[in-house]
Scaffold this motif. Structure first.
Motif, PDB file in Angstrom:
ATOM      1  N   HIS A  54       0.839  -1.200   0.000  1.00 27.61           N
ATOM      2  CA  HIS A  54       0.000   0.000   0.000  1.00 27.61           C
ATOM      3  C   HIS A  54       0.872   1.247   0.000  1.00 27.61           C
ATOM      4  CE1 HIS A  54      -3.516  -2.500   0.831  1.00 27.61           C
ATOM      5  NE2 HIS A  54      -2.706  -3.185   1.624  1.00 27.61           N
ATOM      6  N   ASP A  55       0.269   2.383  -0.346  1.00 26.56           N
ATOM      7  CA  ASP A  55       0.977   3.654  -0.301  1.00 26.56           C
ATOM      8  C   ASP A  55       1.326   3.993   1.140  1.00 26.56           C
ATOM      9  OD1 ASP A  55       0.713   3.939  -3.033  1.00 26.56           O
ATOM     10  OD2 ASP A  55      -1.024   5.279  -2.902  1.00 26.56           O
ATOM     11  N   TRP A  56       2.499   4.552   1.334  1.00 29.06           N
ATOM     12  CA  TRP A  56       2.952   4.937   2.666  1.00 29.06           C
ATOM     13  C   TRP A  56       2.125   6.118   3.167  1.00 29.06           C
ATOM     14  CZ3 TRP A  56       8.961   4.868   3.309  1.00 29.06           C
ATOM     15  CH2 TRP A  56       9.469   3.654   2.854  1.00 29.06           C
ATOM     16  N   PHE A  57       1.933   6.193   4.500  1.00 29.50           N
ATOM     17  CA  PHE A  57       1.229   7.325   5.090  1.00 29.50           C
ATOM     18  C   PHE A  57       1.663   7.531   6.530  1.00 29.50           C
ATOM     19  CE2 PHE A  57      -1.566   3.695   5.965  1.00 29.50           C
ATOM     20  CZ  PHE A  57      -1.802   3.833   7.332  1.00 29.50           C
ATOM     21  N   PHE A  58       1.398   8.756   7.031  1.00 27.47           N
ATOM     22  CA  PHE A  58       1.556   9.068   8.450  1.00 27.47           C
ATOM     23  C   PHE A  58       0.256   9.697   8.917  1.00 27.47           C
ATOM     24  CE2 PHE A  58       2.481  11.967  11.950  1.00 27.47           C
ATOM     25  CZ  PHE A  58       2.984  11.057  12.858  1.00 27.47           C
ATOM     26  N   LYS A  59      -0.432   9.033   9.833  1.00 25.22           N
ATOM     27  CA  LYS A  59      -1.693   9.535  10.389  1.00 25.22           C
ATOM     28  C   LYS A  59      -1.790   9.114  11.848  1.00 25.22           C
ATOM     29  CE  LYS A  59      -4.303   8.930   6.105  1.00 25.22           C
ATOM     30  NZ  LYS A  59      -5.365   8.172   5.456  1.00 25.22           N
ATOM     31  N   MET A 109      16.249   6.569   7.982  1.00 27.49           N
ATOM     32  CA  MET A 109      16.374   7.132   6.636  1.00 27.49           C
ATOM     33  C   MET A 109      15.163   7.975   6.246  1.00 27.49           C
ATOM     34  SD  MET A 109      19.188   6.641   5.355  1.00 27.49           S
ATOM     35  CE  MET A 109      18.695   7.434   3.874  1.00 27.49           C
ATOM     36  N   VAL A 110      14.016   7.655   6.800  1.00 27.40           N
ATOM     37  CA  VAL A 110      12.789   8.341   6.380  1.00 27.40           C
ATOM     38  C   VAL A 110      12.101   9.094   7.523  1.00 27.40           C
ATOM     39  CG1 VAL A 110      12.356   6.874   4.368  1.00 27.40           C
ATOM     40  CG2 VAL A 110      11.502   6.157   6.619  1.00 27.40           C
ATOM     41  N   VAL A 111      12.743   9.141   8.688  1.00 23.44           N
ATOM     42  CA  VAL A 111      12.247   9.933   9.815  1.00 23.44           C
ATOM     43  C   VAL A 111      13.369  10.887  10.202  1.00 23.44           C
ATOM     44  CG1 VAL A 111      11.426   9.908  12.195  1.00 23.44           C
ATOM     45  CG2 VAL A 111      10.795   8.033  10.657  1.00 23.44           C
ATOM     46  N   HIS A 112      13.102  12.190  10.066  1.00 24.91           N
ATOM     47  CA  HIS A 112      14.110  13.210  10.346  1.00 24.91           C
ATOM     48  C   HIS A 112      13.545  14.227  11.323  1.00 24.91           C
ATOM     49  CE1 HIS A 112      16.530  11.658   7.082  1.00 24.91           C
ATOM     50  NE2 HIS A 112      15.441  11.638   6.350  1.00 24.91           N
ATOM     51  N   THR A 171      10.412  19.465  15.081  1.00 23.10           N
ATOM     52  CA  THR A 171       9.478  18.946  14.089  1.00 23.10           C
ATOM     53  C   THR A 171      10.079  17.681  13.495  1.00 23.10           C
ATOM     54  OG1 THR A 171       8.682  21.160  13.566  1.00 23.10           O
ATOM     55  CG2 THR A 171       8.246  19.431  11.936  1.00 23.10           C
ATOM     56  N   VAL A 172       9.329  16.592  13.612  1.00 24.13           N
ATOM     57  CA  VAL A 172       9.766  15.320  13.046  1.00 24.13           C
ATOM     58  C   VAL A 172       9.032  15.131  11.733  1.00 24.13           C
ATOM     59  CG1 VAL A 172       9.913  12.824  13.396  1.00 24.13           C
ATOM     60  CG2 VAL A 172      10.237  14.380  15.333  1.00 24.13           C
ATOM     61  N   ILE A 182       5.601  13.157   3.917  1.00 29.01           N
ATOM     62  CA  ILE A 182       4.174  12.808   3.857  1.00 29.01           C
ATOM     63  C   ILE A 182       3.452  13.130   5.169  1.00 29.01           C
ATOM     64  CG2 ILE A 182       4.436  11.074   2.065  1.00 29.01           C
ATOM     65  CD1 ILE A 182       4.352   8.928   4.284  1.00 29.01           C
ATOM     66  N   GLY A 183       4.196  13.567   6.177  1.00 29.57           N
ATOM     67  CA  GLY A 183       3.574  13.936   7.450  1.00 29.57           C
ATOM     68  C   GLY A 183       4.602  14.494   8.408  1.00 29.57           C
ATOM     69  N   THR A 184       4.106  15.219   9.425  1.00 29.39           N
ATOM     70  CA  THR A 184       4.984  15.780  10.440  1.00 29.39           C
ATOM     71  C   THR A 184       4.338  15.657  11.811  1.00 29.39           C
ATOM     72  OG1 THR A 184       4.057  18.015  10.239  1.00 29.39           O
ATOM     73  CG2 THR A 184       5.982  17.484   8.859  1.00 29.39           C
ATOM     74  N   LYS A 185       5.158  15.713  12.820  1.00 31.40           N
ATOM     75  CA  LYS A 185       4.700  15.749  14.214  1.00 31.40           C
ATOM     76  C   LYS A 185       5.640  16.683  14.955  1.00 31.40           C
ATOM     77  CE  LYS A 185       3.592  12.963  18.239  1.00 31.40           C
ATOM     78  NZ  LYS A 185       2.224  13.381  18.464  1.00 31.40           N
TER      79      LYS A 185
END
Length: 190
Positions: A54-59, A109-112, A171-172, A182-185
């Motif tokens: 599936h497509d990646w997401f952050f929710k 690699m994908v969380v900064h 901000t992550v 695709i998203g931030t926290k």
């Protein structure tokens, strides 16, 4: 020298994670990408895919990244391993959605994490916390879980740690396999 090694390892891990992921996110429209940046809630755990197709997401604190799903649970600021430093510790669980062993540390690699200084919005380096009075790392099991191969269908508790520059908010950013955000926290540092 440490920074060069960290950057080199980050690139290598990112390429391996991207190779395993679904890169169909690149065809998403900009309005779909903007929608992914919101903090919309996942209705229940059944709406999170249990496979890698599936497509990646952050929710709602859930980062679905194809082969693995990270669920953020809590955070805290601790003393860093280097004298006078502080580290943002982000507790999470990681689930292997694939039929092969996965490397949870690929999430670096994908969380900064980024934090503003007086002049820049600086990307934070991975951190480590201070040892306790017995020269142990209190989060060693969580760190080991992040660096061990995760078996198919299994879930482990892990931590992501970032060395702070100051007490400003952090901000992550969560990126897809094409390294598009695709998203931030946002985390408050106190």
């Amino acid at each position: 020298m440490k920074k060069v090694i960290t950057i080199g390892a980050t690139i290598l891990v990112g390429l391996s994670l991207a190779a395993c992921g679904n890169s169909s996110d690149s065809s998403a429209s900009s309005s779909e990408k903007a929608a992914n940046k919101t903090t919309s809630k996942v209705k229940d755990s059944t709406s999170v895919p249990k496979d890698a197709n599936h497509d990646w997401f952050f929710k709602n604190n859930i980062f679905y990244a194809g082969n693995e799903t990270m669920t953020l649970t809590k955070s805290e600021v601790r003393d860093g391993a280097e004298s006078g430093t502080k580290v943002l510790v982000i507790y999470n669980t990681i689930l292997n959605n694939s039929k092969k062993e996965q490397d949870p540390s690929n999430f670096y690699m994908v969380v900064h994490a980024k934090q503003k200084t007086d002049t820049s919005n600086v990307q934070l380096d991975p951190g480590s916390i201070a040892l306790d009075e017995n020269s142990n790392d209190p989060l060693q099991t969580h760190e080991d879980n992040l660096n061990n191969s995760l078996l198919p269908g299994k879930q482990v508790d892990t931590v992501l740690m970032f060395t702070l520059k100051n007490t400003n908010k952090v901000t992550v950013e969560f990126s897809n396999s094409d390294f598009d955000t695709i998203g931030t926290k946002t985390y408050t540092v106190q």
